[in-house]
Scaffold this active site. Structure first.
Site, PDB file in Angstrom:
ATOM      1  CG  HIS A  73      -1.791  -1.239   1.288  1.00  0.00           C
ATOM      2  ND1 HIS A  73      -2.362  -1.669   2.452  1.00  0.00           N
ATOM      3  CD2 HIS A  73      -2.119  -2.171   0.336  1.00  0.00           C
ATOM      4  CE1 HIS A  73      -3.016  -2.804   2.222  1.00  0.00           C
ATOM      5  NE2 HIS A  73      -2.863  -3.124   0.948  1.00  0.00           N
ATOM      6  CG  HIS A 225      -7.446  -2.938  -1.151  1.00  0.00           C
ATOM      7  ND1 HIS A 225      -6.865  -1.947  -0.391  1.00  0.00           N
ATOM      8  CD2 HIS A 225      -6.671  -4.028  -0.998  1.00  0.00           C
ATOM      9  CE1 HIS A 225      -5.784  -2.428   0.193  1.00  0.00           C
ATOM     10  NE2 HIS A 225      -5.655  -3.701  -0.147  1.00  0.00           N
ATOM     11  CG  ASP A 229      -3.420  -5.116  -2.707  1.00  0.00           C
ATOM     12  OD1 ASP A 229      -2.965  -4.326  -1.867  1.00  0.00           O
ATOM     13  OD2 ASP A 229      -4.263  -5.994  -2.437  1.00  0.00           O
ATOM     14  CG  HIS A 252      -0.315  -9.547  -2.909  1.00  0.00           C
ATOM     15  ND1 HIS A 252      -0.081  -8.229  -3.212  1.00  0.00           N
ATOM     16  CD2 HIS A 252      -1.157  -9.541  -1.849  1.00  0.00           C
ATOM     17  CE1 HIS A 252      -0.755  -7.455  -2.362  1.00  0.00           C
ATOM     18  NE2 HIS A 252      -1.420  -8.226  -1.540  1.00  0.00           N
TER      19      HIS A 252
HETATM   20 ZN    ZN Z   1      -3.820  -4.696  -0.017  1.00  0.00          ZN
END
Ligand code: ZN
Length: 279
Positions: A73, A225, A229, A252
């Site tokens: 973040h 969000h 990321d 991720h």
């Molecule tokens: Zn995150």
């Protein structure tokens, strides 16, 4: 476009969402071509994909037996502000404070404190389309004259399908908080994750509603969000990107695979914004 750092030191303190421990970090301004580095227990860890140790619900970097966690973040906000040079020193803990679960407080504190340096920023140009895939999720990188990141996904029980994008307006992305589904909470805790998680720093999604009394900040907040990321993970390339990135349902782990593929692709070229492309 010039490289940037901060005008002065800035501190952040707060709980780490996974460790549950209080962390304190200081952001120190740095000169040209230093890049973004973490400093912990005397060890510098570059904010670069080569130091990624894990991508399980957060991006973990490590080197020389030490690690820093949940870097994405803060890194996303730095990327969006054009900050290329900084040392992020841990005075306490090893996880970047989660604050309200979004990039909002990082953005608010840093947006008026950037300092332009004399050297031109370093770019990586996407020369040919490239795709990484994991079952139904995929991320595509495409050549483009501008930088744009697109995220498409859904929120189970809340939102069927939504597409959001970042093409330069940080305000559309920074406010979006991290989230999880209610049925995941116990599983995360069992695995030693989310120990610092609460409704103050994460959205918990139930069946057709959210547990947070204040509700969502936008109906597509969880998708935004995921975009935050993605931008943070893309910054681990160590270059600004010239090209378009489109993720469908990536997280991720897939973000990391894309960055690695881009860095290692023979069709990627790097250049500084004042010069002609050089391989
Ligand atoms: Zn995150």
């Amino acid at each position: 476009m010039k490289q940037k750092t901060l005008l002065k030191e800035v501190e952040f303190e707060g709980i780490g969402i996974h460790s549950g421990e209080i962390s304190k970090i200081v952001l120190h301004p740095e000169g040209e071509n230093k890049g973004i580095r973490f400093l912990i227990k005397g060890e510098y860890i570059p904010a670069n994909y080569k130091y990624v140790l894990g991508t399980d619900h957060a991006t973990l970097l490590g080197k020389g037996g030490v690690k820093v966690s949940t870097v994405e973040h803060l890194l996303a906000v730095l990327y969006m502000l054009g900050i290329d040079n900084l040392t992020i020193e841990f005075l306490r803990g090893y996880e970047v404070p989660i604050l309200d679960g979004s990039g909002y407080y990082f953005y608010k504190e840093l947006k008026d404190k950037t300092l332009e340096l004399s050297q031109e920023a370093r770019f990586l140009k996407i020369g040919k389309g490239l795709e990484v895939r994991n079952c139904k999720a995929y991320i595509r990188a495409e050549p483009s004259e501008d930088f744009c990141v697109v995220y498409e996904g859904y929120v189970r029980g809340l939102l069927e399908r939504a597409k959001v994008k970042y093409c330069g307006n940080a305000k559309e992305v920074v406010f979006a908080r991290t989230f999880c589904y209610e049925e995941e909470v116990e599983y995360l805790l069992q695995r030693g994750l989310a120990k610092g998680g609460s409704l103050k720093n994460a959205v918990v999604i139930g069946k057709g509603f959210v547990h947070n009394p204040e509700g969502l900040r936008s109906k597509d907040e969880p998708i935004r969000h995921k975009l935050l990321d993605l931008i943070g993970d893309l910054s681990l390339l160590g270059y600004r990107i010239k090209g378009r990135i489109i993720s469908y349902g990536g997280g991720h782990s897939l973000n990391y695979q894309l960055v690695k593929s881009l860095a290692e692709s023979s069709f990627s070229t790097t250049f500084t914004s004042s010069s002609v492309s050089t391989p």
